[in-house]
Motif scaffolding. Sequence first.
Motif, mmCIF file in Angstrom:
data_model
loop_
_atom_site.group_PDB
_atom_site.id
_atom_site.type_symbol
_atom_site.label_atom_id
_atom_site.label_comp_id
_atom_site.label_asym_id
_atom_site.label_seq_id
_atom_site.Cartn_x
_atom_site.Cartn_y
_atom_site.Cartn_z
ATOM 1 N N LEU A 19 0.844 -1.186 0.000
ATOM 2 C CA LEU A 19 0.000 0.000 0.000
ATOM 3 C C LEU A 19 0.880 1.237 0.000
ATOM 4 O O LEU A 19 1.864 1.315 0.741
ATOM 5 N N THR A 20 0.544 2.206 -0.834
ATOM 6 C CA THR A 20 1.210 3.510 -0.787
ATOM 7 C C THR A 20 0.142 4.571 -0.540
ATOM 8 O O THR A 20 -1.001 4.435 -0.980
ATOM 9 N N VAL A 21 0.522 5.605 0.208
ATOM 10 C CA VAL A 21 -0.395 6.698 0.526
ATOM 11 C C VAL A 21 0.303 8.029 0.276
ATOM 12 O O VAL A 21 1.532 8.111 0.303
ATOM 13 N N ASN A 22 -0.495 9.076 0.060
ATOM 14 C CA ASN A 22 0.077 10.397 -0.185
ATOM 15 C C ASN A 22 0.260 11.193 1.097
ATOM 16 O O ASN A 22 0.893 12.239 1.085
ATOM 17 N N ASN A 23 -0.306 10.722 2.218
ATOM 18 C CA ASN A 23 -0.214 11.486 3.455
ATOM 19 C C ASN A 23 -0.090 10.531 4.643
ATOM 20 O O ASN A 23 -1.087 10.054 5.177
ATOM 21 N N HIS A 24 1.156 10.270 5.030
ATOM 22 C CA HIS A 24 1.403 9.346 6.138
ATOM 23 C C HIS A 24 0.891 9.892 7.471
ATOM 24 O O HIS A 24 0.503 9.123 8.348
ATOM 25 N N ALA A 25 0.895 11.207 7.631
ATOM 26 C CA ALA A 25 0.415 11.797 8.886
ATOM 27 C C ALA A 25 -1.080 11.533 9.071
ATOM 28 O O ALA A 25 -1.525 11.161 10.160
ATOM 29 N N LYS A 26 -1.852 11.725 8.001
ATOM 30 C CA LYS A 26 -3.295 11.438 8.098
ATOM 31 C C LYS A 26 -3.534 9.957 8.359
ATOM 32 O O LYS A 26 -4.439 9.589 9.123
ATOM 33 N N LEU A 27 -2.728 9.096 7.741
ATOM 34 C CA LEU A 27 -2.861 7.657 8.011
ATOM 35 C C LEU A 27 -2.521 7.374 9.471
ATOM 36 O O LEU A 27 -3.195 6.578 10.124
ATOM 37 N N LYS A 37 -10.771 1.142 2.550
ATOM 38 C CA LYS A 37 -10.598 2.073 1.422
ATOM 39 C C LYS A 37 -11.461 3.319 1.620
ATOM 40 O O LYS A 37 -11.015 4.444 1.375
ATOM 41 N N THR A 38 -12.678 3.116 2.081
ATOM 42 C CA THR A 38 -13.578 4.241 2.331
ATOM 43 C C THR A 38 -13.027 5.134 3.438
ATOM 44 O O THR A 38 -13.066 6.365 3.332
ATOM 45 N N ALA A 39 -12.491 4.529 4.490
ATOM 46 C CA ALA A 39 -11.924 5.315 5.600
ATOM 47 C C ALA A 39 -10.760 6.171 5.115
ATOM 48 O O ALA A 39 -10.645 7.343 5.490
ATOM 49 N N LEU A 40 -9.906 5.606 4.265
ATOM 50 C CA LEU A 40 -8.785 6.384 3.737
ATOM 51 C C LEU A 40 -9.299 7.540 2.878
ATOM 52 O O LEU A 40 -8.865 8.682 3.043
ATOM 53 N N ALA A 41 -10.228 7.244 1.995
ATOM 54 C CA ALA A 41 -10.782 8.281 1.123
ATOM 55 C C ALA A 41 -11.464 9.371 1.941
ATOM 56 O O ALA A 41 -11.280 10.572 1.681
ATOM 57 N N ASP A 42 -12.252 8.977 2.943
ATOM 58 C CA ASP A 42 -12.953 9.949 3.789
ATOM 59 C C ASP A 42 -11.972 10.839 4.564
ATOM 60 O O ASP A 42 -12.299 11.979 4.894
ATOM 61 N N GLY A 71 -9.272 11.910 3.341
ATOM 62 C CA GLY A 71 -8.536 12.711 2.363
ATOM 63 C C GLY A 71 -7.191 12.121 1.993
ATOM 64 O O GLY A 71 -6.275 12.852 1.611
ATOM 65 N N ILE A 72 -7.079 10.808 2.101
ATOM 66 C CA ILE A 72 -5.822 10.129 1.785
ATOM 67 C C ILE A 72 -5.941 9.487 0.409
ATOM 68 O O ILE A 72 -6.778 8.610 0.200
ATOM 69 N N ASP A 73 -5.117 9.953 -0.519
ATOM 70 C CA ASP A 73 -5.009 9.270 -1.806
ATOM 71 C C ASP A 73 -4.126 8.056 -1.592
ATOM 72 O O ASP A 73 -3.120 8.130 -0.873
ATOM 73 N N PHE A 74 -4.489 6.946 -2.203
ATOM 74 C CA PHE A 74 -3.730 5.725 -1.976
ATOM 75 C C PHE A 74 -3.733 4.858 -3.221
ATOM 76 O O PHE A 74 -4.557 5.016 -4.112
ATOM 77 N N ASP A 75 -2.779 3.949 -3.247
ATOM 78 C CA ASP A 75 -2.694 2.942 -4.295
ATOM 79 C C ASP A 75 -2.607 1.591 -3.602
ATOM 80 O O ASP A 75 -1.657 1.334 -2.853
#
Length: 126
Positions: free
Chosen positions: A5-13, A35-40, A42-46
């Motif tokens: 998993l990669t994310v654009n914002n580790h602090a939000k994660l 996936k919904t929790a990450l999106a909600d 504001g975390i973009d992820f792959d």
Amino acid sequence: MIRPLTVNNHAKLGVLVKKWSKDETSRPKSLDEFKTALADAGIDFDLDPGITSLSFRTHLPNELVIRLPPADMITEHEQRLQSQGYNLPDFYGAVTAEGAQPGASFEVKLDFDNARTGDYTIANCA
């Protein structure tokens, strides 16, 4: 090979991880909920489509947990280090360790990777 998993914002994660640790009822119960929790948040992820399940693991404060990655992931990562630079998330900023520098030899990158793996394994996420 399945990509991590990669994310654009580790602090939000990190905020979510702390929330899930402190309040077990807030944890996603499925990969879709995750996936919904990450999106909600504001975390973009792959997330590699080969990842099909989700689990949470906790431990007691007096329990040493050695979390072992799959052997094939280690092998693939080490092979990648032979031809690519060491990939660290941007939030690390400028890392002065020799193995993290552009142009480092494979042996130096591998030493750095071994140290990071050892640290991560015994840190128990805190």
